[in-house]
Design an enzyme around this catalytic site. Structure first.
Site, short mmCIF file in Angstrom:
data_model
loop_
_atom_site.label_atom_id
_atom_site.label_comp_id
_atom_site.label_asym_id
_atom_site.label_seq_id
_atom_site.Cartn_x
_atom_site.Cartn_y
_atom_site.Cartn_z
N ASP A 118 -8.54 22.98 57.03
CA ASP A 118 -9.82 22.39 56.61
C ASP A 118 -9.92 22.61 55.11
OD1 ASP A 118 -12.41 21.40 56.50
OD2 ASP A 118 -13.35 23.11 57.50
N CYS A 144 -10.08 18.49 60.46
CA CYS A 144 -11.36 17.89 60.89
C CYS A 144 -11.75 16.72 59.99
CB CYS A 144 -12.44 18.95 60.89
SG CYS A 144 -12.63 19.78 59.30
N ARG A 181 -13.99 12.27 67.96
CA ARG A 181 -15.35 12.76 67.70
C ARG A 181 -16.36 11.90 68.45
NH1 ARG A 181 -16.81 15.49 63.40
NH2 ARG A 181 -18.51 16.03 64.79
N GLN A 190 -17.09 19.28 66.77
CA GLN A 190 -15.76 19.05 66.21
C GLN A 190 -14.68 19.60 67.15
OE1 GLN A 190 -14.66 17.57 63.12
NE2 GLN A 190 -12.72 17.78 64.20
N ARG A 243 -27.55 18.54 61.33
CA ARG A 243 -26.48 19.05 60.46
C ARG A 243 -27.12 19.66 59.24
NH1 ARG A 243 -20.93 16.71 57.95
NH2 ARG A 243 -20.36 17.12 60.11
N HIS A 293 -19.31 24.56 64.08
CA HIS A 293 -19.18 23.10 64.18
C HIS A 293 -18.67 22.76 65.60
CE1 HIS A 293 -18.95 19.04 63.04
NE2 HIS A 293 -17.96 19.05 62.17
N1 CP Z 1 -15.33 16.33 60.61
C1 CP Z 1 -16.60 16.03 60.25
O1 CP Z 1 -17.55 16.66 60.68
O2 CP Z 1 -16.70 14.98 59.40
P1 CP Z 1 -18.03 14.51 58.65
O3 CP Z 1 -18.40 15.59 57.69
O4 CP Z 1 -17.65 13.23 57.99
O5 CP Z 1 -19.12 14.32 59.68
N1 NVA Z 2 -15.85 23.24 56.63
C1 NVA Z 2 -16.25 21.91 56.23
C2 NVA Z 2 -16.21 21.01 57.41
C3 NVA Z 2 -16.58 19.57 57.13
C4 NVA Z 2 -16.55 18.73 58.37
C5 NVA Z 2 -17.62 21.95 55.61
O1 NVA Z 2 -18.49 22.64 56.13
O2 NVA Z 2 -17.84 21.31 54.57
#
Ligand code: CP
Ligand code: NVA
Length: 312
Positions: A231, A272, A300, A138, A108, A135
């Site tokens: 989101d 999400c 998830r 997700q 990530r 992502h």
């Molecule tokens: N939805 C999601 O990816 O959550 P986190 O950022 O907590 O992993």
């Molecule tokens: N769009 C958000 C998603 C978090 C799961 C981010 O990238 O922060």
């Protein structure tokens, strides 16, 4: 047709066929059922996974750790402060070292390029746990949640409302296009997705029968929608943009009034998470009867487990 994705990485859903996504979703439903009855098969016994996080996470990290651990595997969490990744050592070299020690890698972080290099050089499956661009894990959970609610995906309508060019919006467009789900990005023009991605998604959609739209017309976009998705207004790494996003996106807040524009009592709300209640969604919607956000969060784990079972 028998499907095998053993040894594959998941960097973006663009690389997966509808049949492969179908296979992952079927396996996700199966592992969820097993989980509910406490059946664990030790499918990762003797295996290790490196979980690299340049950005924070609750769901993704916990999904990978618990899914891998309860099947007998050994996950190792590596924050960016623990690794040389791209600092004192090239990403290519780190990838080759991790590939000698781990059976898989989750990444990530910021750049999609990093996850691509990890996959190219490590020689083991690499999973994109979120980059600035995509992502994909997700979206597996989102599709699973819609399927649980409505029994099928084909012909359903999802509308993503808000920052239409963020990682989640991008990946949702791809996933819907592949799986025959009609998809609209509802956003102010300044936050439309890249035209190249829209064009590519429309090519995927030709095969599945999905319609892909991008619009800033709230009434038109919401009519007949099965799942309203939003989101955060600023993604991780874009915190300095908050002020301009509040101005741009306040008209696109998911309120009860906006939900009613679907003209469907059975429409659901998805996010999400994490959510900023009062910004992109009102408290009454996210806490109300249409909200499925915690089923989505739980899914998830099941989808991530299925992905690892299928590829390891
Ligand atoms: N939805 C999601 O990816 O959550 P986190 O950022 O907590 O992993
Ligand atoms: N769009 C958000 C998603 C978090 C799961 C981010 O990238 O922060």
């Amino acid at each position: 047709m028998s499907i095998s994705i053993k040894g594959r990485s998941l960097l973006t859903l663009k690389d997966y066929s509808p049949e492969e996504i179908r296979y992952l979703l079927d396996l996700s439903h199966q592992v969820k059922k097993e989980h509910k009855v406490g059946k664990f098969n030790q499918r990762f016994l003797g295996k290790t996974i490196a979980l690299i996080f340049e950005k924070r996470s609750t769901r993704t990290r916990c999904a990978f750790e618990t899914a891998f651990g309860e099947e007998g595997g050994y996950p190792v969490f590596l924050s960016i402060d623990d690794l040389q990744l791209g600092k004192k050592e090239s990403i290519e070299d780190t990838a080759r070292v991790l590939g000698r020690m781990f059976n898989a890698i989750q990444f990530r972080g910021f750049s999609q390029k990093t996850v691509e290099v990890l996959a190219e050089y490590s020689g083991v499956p690499v999973y994109n746990g979120l980059t600035d661009a995509y992502h994909p894990t997700q979206i597996l959970a989102d599709l699973m949640t819609v399927e649980e609610e409505f029994g099928c995906l084909k012909g359903r309508k999802i509308c993503f409302v808000g920052d239409g060019r963020n990682n989640v919006a991008n990946s949702l467009m791809i996933g819907c296009a592949k799986m025959g789900v009609h998809f609209t990005t509802l956003a102010p023009k300044a936050l439309y997705p890249e035209q190249g991605l829209v064009d590519q998604s429309r090519v995927f959609a030709e095969r599945s029968g999905a319609e892909i739209h991008v619009s800033s017309d709230i009434d038109g976009a919401m009519d007949g929608v099965d799942a309203v998705y939003t989101d955060v207004w600023v993604s991780m790494g874009e915190e300095d943009k908050l002020k301009e996003r509040v101005t741009l996106l306040t008209p696109f807040r998911v309120t009860q009034e906006l939900m009613e524009k679907t003209h469907r009592k059975e429409s659901i709300f998805l996010h999400c998470l994490p959510a900023v209640k009062g910004n992109e969604v009102t408290f009454d919607v996210i806490e109300g009867p249409s909200s499925r956000v915690f089923d989505e969060a739980e899914n998830r784990k099941h989808t991530i487990k299925a992905l690892m079972v299928a590829t390891l």
